[in-house]
Design an enzyme around this catalytic site. Structure first.
Site, short mmCIF file in Angstrom:
data_model
loop_
_atom_site.label_atom_id
_atom_site.label_comp_id
_atom_site.label_asym_id
_atom_site.label_seq_id
_atom_site.Cartn_x
_atom_site.Cartn_y
_atom_site.Cartn_z
N ARG A 84 70.31 -43.77 53.81
CA ARG A 84 71.90 -43.27 52.76
C ARG A 84 71.33 -41.60 52.80
NH1 ARG A 84 71.16 -41.54 46.49
NH2 ARG A 84 73.22 -41.11 46.36
N HIS A 130 75.71 -35.02 46.43
CA HIS A 130 74.73 -34.65 45.64
C HIS A 130 74.74 -33.77 45.41
CE1 HIS A 130 71.07 -37.98 45.73
NE2 HIS A 130 70.77 -36.49 45.25
N GLU A 177 74.85 -39.61 40.44
CA GLU A 177 74.28 -39.63 39.74
C GLU A 177 75.76 -38.20 38.52
OE1 GLU A 177 70.12 -38.79 39.08
OE2 GLU A 177 69.49 -40.53 40.08
N ASN A 318 70.87 -46.19 40.97
CA ASN A 318 69.40 -45.04 40.47
C ASN A 318 68.60 -45.36 39.34
OD1 ASN A 318 70.56 -43.93 43.11
ND2 ASN A 318 70.90 -41.78 42.26
N TYR A 320 64.70 -45.56 38.12
CA TYR A 320 63.09 -45.56 38.44
C TYR A 320 62.44 -45.78 37.10
CZ TYR A 320 64.91 -41.43 41.83
OH TYR A 320 65.01 -41.42 43.06
N GLU A 388 68.91 -45.31 44.80
CA GLU A 388 67.75 -45.12 44.74
C GLU A 388 66.19 -45.56 43.61
OE1 GLU A 388 67.93 -41.11 43.22
OE2 GLU A 388 69.39 -40.21 44.56
C1 PNW Z 1 67.54 -38.76 41.20
N1 PNW Z 1 66.06 -38.98 35.01
O1 PNW Z 1 67.95 -37.33 39.92
C2 PNW Z 1 68.23 -37.56 42.39
O2 PNW Z 1 69.20 -38.90 42.81
C3 PNW Z 1 67.21 -37.51 43.01
O3 PNW Z 1 68.22 -36.24 44.26
C4 PNW Z 1 65.77 -37.13 42.90
O4 PNW Z 1 65.20 -36.86 43.35
C5 PNW Z 1 65.10 -38.10 42.20
O5 PNW Z 1 65.88 -38.52 41.30
C6 PNW Z 1 63.74 -38.09 41.59
O6 PNW Z 1 63.75 -37.39 40.73
C7 PNW Z 1 67.58 -38.16 38.56
O7 PNW Z 1 65.05 -37.93 34.13
C8 PNW Z 1 66.45 -36.99 37.72
O8 PNW Z 1 65.74 -40.03 34.45
C9 PNW Z 1 66.37 -37.79 36.77
C10 PNW Z 1 66.02 -38.38 36.27
C11 PNW Z 1 67.24 -39.43 37.29
C12 PNW Z 1 67.26 -39.11 38.47
#
Ligand code: PNW
Length: 487
Positions: A84, A130, A177, A318, A320, A388
């Site tokens: 991707r 993006h 996002e 996405n 995390y 992601e």
């Molecule tokens: C994503 N949060 O951003 C983006 O899609 C990527 O480009 C980035 O490099 C990656 O996550 C890692 O940061 C986020 O605060 C930024 O939860 C912040 C958050 C989640 C996703």
């Protein structure tokens, strides 16, 4: 690197499951002004002193523009079947607008990249946006703040991409996002285009309204592009089109307190349903948002509502991490975007949300991932593509044998992908891809080069940005071989 912890889910995933890495143009390409590329708001941001943690810019970044063939070969050696990446709008239309010229060299680069992927049996997933609005459009009319101008310009850009690249692409993602783009860029003001109500940080902006305006623009722009694709290109190009939303899991801080349960649900609605309800469920924003924000939240016209609802053919996710969420007893601040909640690292009993990475907001909390998958599946009933998921790890400063044996990242993948497989096998959630964030260390926006998310270590001091594989790349290969059943 054994597979002990995932024995229970051997063969849980279908043979056509997609797995690979995700990247973004502004974070990896470099070549910021090469071969006719125009500037984006991130070029401007990175060249403004004081904005980026390590004072770096992405002018060269990891040079994936120059080194794409080597990168595809390396990815192939990691055993992926999909990749991707995003297109840089200002590389394709340097000034961005519907009457501005197209840059053939920009299109040629992406065409070459796609050909190289296909030759190596790797399926391209292509993101149109993006976060890198062409700077010329920001200057002309304020970019995504002006829906009436942004939408036709974005639709024109998408049409150019479908026409030239569409014959070779089966998976399109319109926006990455939209929520993070709106909140970090227009509420917190810590990302491009660096707008907020906070004058010590930004000269202009209004955190109480602009993020919602920008979010609305993106939803409507997505709706128009999706309609264009479905009516004009899909019948012969046979691809699918959707959007990618961010979302972490919100767990009540005090499981026994109904107010914390409500607060956690409200937090999920402010973060996720803000976009997902209009797209997949009701064609409108959640009631909890309307109640708190009133008319600062835009209203959908009946036409917009109809356009947006059902416009995304899959749910791009996405994710995390997870947070503990507690209610507040005081009224919401005008600049609140989270549903008037406290978010905590520990719950009431003192249990931690997970081990620390090298990024303050990101903790290892796979327990919330399966809950999130179930929540999204129950509410939206739409096939999910994980677009992601990944982590930084502490102490990754040099490519030593210890650093390249990235045990923390391996554990992270084992935990999250294991929960994904359980959501499929035990809970019946329809999940069709997993893209790890990310292929190589890269330019992590305002954090610069200091946050390393890669399964490949980059030596930034070397002219060739030498790539050193980390063990997690080989672990992911083993893991998916174990999880995917034979046809
Ligand atoms: C994503 N949060 O951003 C983006 O899609 C990527 O480009 C980035 O490099 C990656 O996550 C890692 O940061 C986020 O605060 C930024 O939860 C912040 C958050 C989640 C996703």
């Amino acid at each position: 690197m054994d597979l002990e912890a995932v024995q229970d889910v051997k063969g849980a995933l279908c043979p056509d499951f997609f797995h690979g890495y995700a990247t973004a143009a502004a974070q990896v390409e470099g070549a910021w002004n090469k071969d006719g590329k125009g500037q984006s708001i991130w070029d401007t941001f990175s060249h403004t002193p004081g904005k980026v943690k390590d004072a770096s810019n992405a002018d060269d970044s990891v040079r994936s523009y120059d080194l794409y063939k080597e990168d595809v070969a390396l990815m192939k050696s990691y055993g992926v079947n999909a990749y991707r990446f995003s297109l840089s709008w200002s590389r394709i239309i340097p000034l961005g607008g519907r009457n501005d010229p197209v840059n053939e060299q920009g299109l040629q680069y992406y065409s070459n990249l796609i050909d190289e992927l296909l030759r190596n049996g790797i399926t391209p997933f292509v993101t149109l946006f993006h976060w890198d609005t062409p700077q010329a459009l920001e200057d002309r009319y304020g970019g995504a703040l002006d829906q009436s101008q942004f939408v036709p310009d974005f639709v024109n850009y998408a049409r150019v991409c479908f026409e030239h690249l569409g014959p070779k692409v089966r998976h399109w993602i319109t926006f990455n996002e939209p929520g993070v783009f709106a909140l970090a860029g227009y509420a917190a003001g810590v990302h491009a285009p660096a707008r907020s109500s906070f004058r010590e940080l930004n000269d202009v902006g209004d955190s109480s309204t602009e993020p919602f305006t920008v979010g609305h623009t993106q939803l409507v722009a997505h709706g128009h592009v999706s309609r264009l694709y479905k009516t004009t290109f899909q019948p012969h190009q046979q691809g699918t089109i959707g959007i990618t939303l961010h979302g972490n899991w919100s767990e009540p801080w005090d499981e026994a307190d109904p107010l914390d349960q409500e607060a956690a649900e409200r937090a999920r609605e402010f973060e996720i349903a803000w976009y997902a309800d209009p797209l997949y469920r009701t064609g409108d924003y959640p009631a909890s948002m309307r109640a708190q924000l009133g008319d600062r939240l835009p209203h959908f016209t009946p036409e917009e509502s109809q356009l947006v609802l059902g416009s995304s053919e899959f749910y791009g996710m996405n994710t995390y991490t997870s947070f503990f969420v507690q209610h507040k007893d005081t009224p919401a601040d005008i600049n609140d975007h989270k549903g008037n909640i406290f978010s905590h690292d520990n719950n009431k009993q003192g249990v931690s949300r997970g081990a620390e990475s090298d990024t303050h907001w990101l903790r290892y909390s796979p327990w919330g991932f399966r809950k999130l998958l179930n929540w999204v599946w129950a509410r939206y009933r739409t096939p999910i593509y994980i677009t992601e998921n990944g982590t930084t790890a502490q102490g990754e400063t040099a490519p030593t044998p210890e650093v390249l044996d990235d045990k923390f990242r391996i554990q992270f993948f084992e935990g999250y992908v294991g929960e994904l497989a359980r959501a499929v096998q035990c809970d019946g959630v329809d999940i069709r891809s997993y893209f790890a964030w990310t292929f190589t260390d890269n330019w992590e926006w305002a954090a610069g080069y200091s946050d390393r998310f890669g399964s490949t270590f980059i030596d930034y001091d070397s002219p060739e940005k030498t790539r050193h594989p980390k063990q997690s790349a080989y672990y992911l290969d083993k893991l998916f071989t174990h999880l995917i059943s034979s046809p």
